[in-house]
Design a protein around this motif. Structure first.
Motif, PDB file in Angstrom:
ATOM      1  N   ILE A  74      -5.350  18.576   5.508  1.00 43.66           N
ATOM      2  CA  ILE A  74      -4.136  18.022   5.133  1.00 43.66           C
ATOM      3  C   ILE A  74      -4.699  16.584   4.340  1.00 43.66           C
ATOM      4  CG2 ILE A  74      -2.318  16.440   6.065  1.00 43.66           C
ATOM      5  CD1 ILE A  74      -2.212  19.364   6.528  1.00 43.66           C
ATOM      6  N   VAL A  75      -5.984  16.066   4.560  1.00 41.76           N
ATOM      7  CA  VAL A  75      -6.402  15.015   3.655  1.00 41.76           C
ATOM      8  C   VAL A  75      -6.693  15.431   2.559  1.00 41.76           C
ATOM      9  CG1 VAL A  75      -8.701  13.576   3.462  1.00 41.76           C
ATOM     10  CG2 VAL A  75      -7.641  13.840   5.788  1.00 41.76           C
ATOM     11  N   LEU A  76      -6.980  16.600   2.083  1.00 45.75           N
ATOM     12  CA  LEU A  76      -7.348  17.037   0.832  1.00 45.75           C
ATOM     13  C   LEU A  76      -6.103  17.108   0.066  1.00 45.75           C
ATOM     14  CD1 LEU A  76     -10.190  19.896   1.077  1.00 45.75           C
ATOM     15  CD2 LEU A  76     -10.188  17.273   0.382  1.00 45.75           C
ATOM     16  N   ILE A  77      -4.993  17.725   0.805  1.00 45.30           N
ATOM     17  CA  ILE A  77      -3.721  17.674   0.218  1.00 45.30           C
ATOM     18  C   ILE A  77      -3.080  16.270  -0.307  1.00 45.30           C
ATOM     19  CG2 ILE A  77      -1.219  18.093   0.447  1.00 45.30           C
ATOM     20  CD1 ILE A  77      -1.807  20.628   2.116  1.00 45.30           C
ATOM     21  N   ALA A  78      -3.505  15.229   0.639  1.00 42.79           N
ATOM     22  CA  ALA A  78      -3.107  13.858   0.378  1.00 42.79           C
ATOM     23  C   ALA A  78      -3.725  13.629  -0.922  1.00 42.79           C
ATOM     24  CB  ALA A  78      -3.204  13.257   1.651  1.00 42.79           C
ATOM     25  N   ILE A  79      -5.253  13.726  -0.824  1.00 43.15           N
ATOM     26  CA  ILE A  79      -5.880  13.271  -2.084  1.00 43.15           C
ATOM     27  C   ILE A  79      -5.491  13.813  -3.374  1.00 43.15           C
ATOM     28  CG2 ILE A  79      -8.328  13.221  -2.966  1.00 43.15           C
ATOM     29  CD1 ILE A  79      -9.360  12.481  -0.294  1.00 43.15           C
ATOM     30  N   ASP A 119       0.765  -1.245  -0.100  1.00 44.94           N
ATOM     31  CA  ASP A 119       0.081   0.004  -0.068  1.00 44.94           C
ATOM     32  C   ASP A 119       0.913   1.178  -0.070  1.00 44.94           C
ATOM     33  OD1 ASP A 119      -2.620  -1.355   0.239  1.00 44.94           O
ATOM     34  OD2 ASP A 119      -2.261  -1.536   2.386  1.00 44.94           O
ATOM     35  N   PRO A 120       0.418   2.350  -0.800  1.00 42.25           N
ATOM     36  CA  PRO A 120       1.191   3.607  -0.533  1.00 42.25           C
ATOM     37  C   PRO A 120       1.273   4.288   0.777  1.00 42.25           C
ATOM     38  CG  PRO A 120      -0.920   3.676  -1.647  1.00 42.25           C
ATOM     39  CD  PRO A 120      -0.779   2.536  -1.541  1.00 42.25           C
ATOM     40  N   ASP A 121       2.386   4.598   1.233  1.00 40.56           N
ATOM     41  CA  ASP A 121       2.822   5.310   2.630  1.00 40.56           C
ATOM     42  C   ASP A 121       2.312   6.540   2.524  1.00 40.56           C
ATOM     43  OD1 ASP A 121       3.704   6.027   5.017  1.00 40.56           O
ATOM     44  OD2 ASP A 121       5.690   5.403   4.640  1.00 40.56           O
ATOM     45  N   ILE A 122       0.928   7.043   2.869  1.00 40.39           N
ATOM     46  CA  ILE A 122       0.483   8.233   2.538  1.00 40.39           C
ATOM     47  C   ILE A 122       1.489   9.189   3.645  1.00 40.39           C
ATOM     48  CG2 ILE A 122      -1.535   9.804   3.051  1.00 40.39           C
ATOM     49  CD1 ILE A 122      -1.811   7.516   0.601  1.00 40.39           C
ATOM     50  N   GLU A 123       1.638   8.837   4.664  1.00 43.74           N
ATOM     51  CA  GLU A 123       2.298   9.984   5.578  1.00 43.74           C
ATOM     52  C   GLU A 123       3.730  10.410   5.257  1.00 43.74           C
ATOM     53  OE1 GLU A 123       1.538  11.594   8.102  1.00 43.74           O
ATOM     54  OE2 GLU A 123      -0.105  10.410   9.333  1.00 43.74           O
ATOM     55  N   SER A 124       4.421   9.522   4.225  1.00 40.02           N
ATOM     56  CA  SER A 124       5.595   9.944   3.677  1.00 40.02           C
ATOM     57  C   SER A 124       5.523  10.783   2.332  1.00 40.02           C
ATOM     58  CB  SER A 124       6.339   8.813   3.433  1.00 40.02           C
ATOM     59  OG  SER A 124       5.745   8.150   2.302  1.00 40.02           O
ATOM     60  N   ASN A 125       4.160  10.925   1.945  1.00 39.42           N
ATOM     61  CA  ASN A 125       4.030  11.952   0.844  1.00 39.42           C
ATOM     62  C   ASN A 125       4.625  13.364   1.052  1.00 39.42           C
ATOM     63  OD1 ASN A 125       2.081  13.926  -0.410  1.00 39.42           O
ATOM     64  ND2 ASN A 125       1.448  12.137  -1.541  1.00 39.42           N
ATOM     65  N   LEU A 126       5.423  13.727  -0.096  1.00 38.12           N
ATOM     66  CA  LEU A 126       6.294  14.830   0.221  1.00 38.12           C
ATOM     67  C   LEU A 126       5.368  16.102   0.342  1.00 38.12           C
ATOM     68  CD1 LEU A 126       8.774  16.177  -0.024  1.00 38.12           C
ATOM     69  CD2 LEU A 126       8.382  16.541  -2.748  1.00 38.12           C
ATOM     70  N   MET A 127       4.237  16.028  -0.295  1.00 35.12           N
ATOM     71  CA  MET A 127       3.031  17.199   0.146  1.00 35.12           C
ATOM     72  C   MET A 127       2.490  17.291   1.348  1.00 35.12           C
ATOM     73  SD  MET A 127       1.244  17.884  -3.685  1.00 35.12           S
ATOM     74  CE  MET A 127       0.388  19.239  -3.253  1.00 35.12           C
ATOM     75  N   VAL A 128       2.303  16.021   1.744  1.00 37.72           N
ATOM     76  CA  VAL A 128       1.632  15.975   3.081  1.00 37.72           C
ATOM     77  C   VAL A 128       2.568  16.215   4.106  1.00 37.72           C
ATOM     78  CG1 VAL A 128       0.665  14.160   4.737  1.00 37.72           C
ATOM     79  CG2 VAL A 128      -0.158  14.068   2.421  1.00 37.72           C
ATOM     80  N   ARG A 129       3.912  15.829   4.203  1.00 38.13           N
ATOM     81  CA  ARG A 129       4.922  16.126   4.910  1.00 38.13           C
ATOM     82  C   ARG A 129       5.273  17.716   4.921  1.00 38.13           C
ATOM     83  NH1 ARG A 129       9.710  12.513   3.339  1.00 38.13           N
ATOM     84  NH2 ARG A 129      10.799  13.615   4.834  1.00 38.13           N
ATOM     85  N   GLY A 130       5.281  18.192   3.947  1.00 37.08           N
ATOM     86  CA  GLY A 130       5.487  19.755   3.914  1.00 37.08           C
ATOM     87  C   GLY A 130       4.343  20.394   4.569  1.00 37.08           C
TER      88      GLY A 130
END
Length: 344
Positions: A197-202, A155-166
């Motif tokens: 943050i959820v919308l940024i992830a999506i 599964d993709p690791d959402i928490e490591s997403n660059l935009m989410v981390r930023g």
């Protein structure tokens, strides 16, 4: 090439915007749990709209155009199921309260449509200027298919997403969802809520999906209008489909492998088309009706095989698949009181 008038474009876009506006108003005015009956009704409605449009389009512009639309729609619909997997992961990772998931999905669909419209315009322009764009798209899809197949059990690791981390690093984020707002004031300080943050992830995930889905549908048609409508009508029903099948997604254990096969097949189709146009007309092409049959056949086999597998092994769960290896799988349990208002 089809002659699609500006009026037809305008009416089509206006109709899609109207459907989105209805969804947005319902999500904002009445946050609620979407039950099985409501999700079924909306799913049937959006499928009926997509089929009705396809019938009109085929009658208006010919059987070939209608077949291309339905092939594109089915491809996009099948790829959108992978979107649902990732949406489920995002919802659980950020413990989105059930009554706010409707709003998140509608915003996610709007973001997806905007990004796909941009990519469709770019793709159509590149294809009209450079025929080797088909080769590039074909190689991109084959590479994506190989990566998806290799990491089909991840599964993709959402928490490591660059935009989410930023966003987490540079924006003050509240602990609670504060009534489903995106921005709020807590103790006199303006903060963004986890919903932001959820919308940024999506949004960032939608961007990645657009990179795959747009070349895929260009594999069955070069018409920007067909590509846009196939994407739009497939995405419009995504919200209802999420609530309808989210309990069944865990059983589709072979879906990622099936999607990898579909992407690879369309990639080969695009490369053959490039060879037919640029190298030698004797190089065979894969006709659209055959593409439609292959996609439907793969989806049918994948679904039946998945249900048989999970019936024999109930503990086995499906995964969304990832384009890169993930070191950690995030498993987050909802926090108690995640949607409580802050004390005044």
């Amino acid at each position: 090439m089809l002659e699609i008038s500006p009026l037809t474009w305008g009416v089509t876009i206006g109709f899609i915007v109207l459907l989105l506006a209805v969804d947005l108003v319902l999500a904002a005015a009445r946050p609620h749990h979407v039950g099985f009956k409501e999700a079924t009704a909306w799913s049937v409605f959006y499928i009926a709209v997509a089929i009705g449009f396809g019938v009109w389009f085929g009658l208006q512009y010919g059987n070939t155009a209608g077949t291309e639309y339905f092939a594109g729609y089915i491809i996009e619909k099948s790829l959108s199921v992978d979107n649902l997997f990732v949406f489920v992961i995002i919802m659980s990772t950020f413990a989105v309260p059930d009554k706010h998931q409707h709003k998140v999905l509608v915003f996610g669909i709007v973001l997806a449509l905007i990004m796909r419209a941009i990519f469709i315009a770019l793709g159509a322009s590149l294809i009209s200027l450079f025929s080797f764009t088909f080769l590039f798209f074909g190689l991109l899809l084959i590479y994506t298919a190989v990566q998806l197949f290799r990491h089909r059990n991840e599964d993709p690791d959402i928490e490591s997403n660059l935009m989410v981390r930023g966003a987490r690093r540079f924006l003050p984020v509240s602990d609670d969802y504060i009534g489903g707002r995106l921005v709020a004031k807590v103790d006199g300080r303006r903060v963004v809520t986890p919903l932001f943050i959820v919308l940024i992830a999506i949004g960032s995930v939608d961007l990645l999906f657009a990179l795959d889905s747009i070349p895929a549908v260009f594999g069955v048609t070069e018409e920007a209008y067909v590509v846009f409508t196939a994407n739009a009508f497939a995405l419009l029903g995504l919200r209802a489909l999420f609530f309808l099948v989210k309990g069944l997604l865990d059983r589709l254990v072979y879906l990622s492998a099936g999607l990898a096969i579909i992407l690879a097949f369309i990639g080969v189709k695009l490369i053959l088309h490039w060879g037919h146009v640029d190298i030698d007309e004797s190089i065979p092409e894969i006709p659209t009706p055959l593409s439609l049959g292959v996609v439907l056949g793969v989806l049918a086999v994948v679904t039946v095989a998945s249900l048989i597998r999970t019936r024999a092994m109930p503990d086995e769960k499906a995964h969304a698949g990832s384009l890169t290896a993930t070191k950690v799988r995030v498993e987050v349990r909802p926090r108690p009181g995640a949607d409580q208002e802050p004390p005044h």
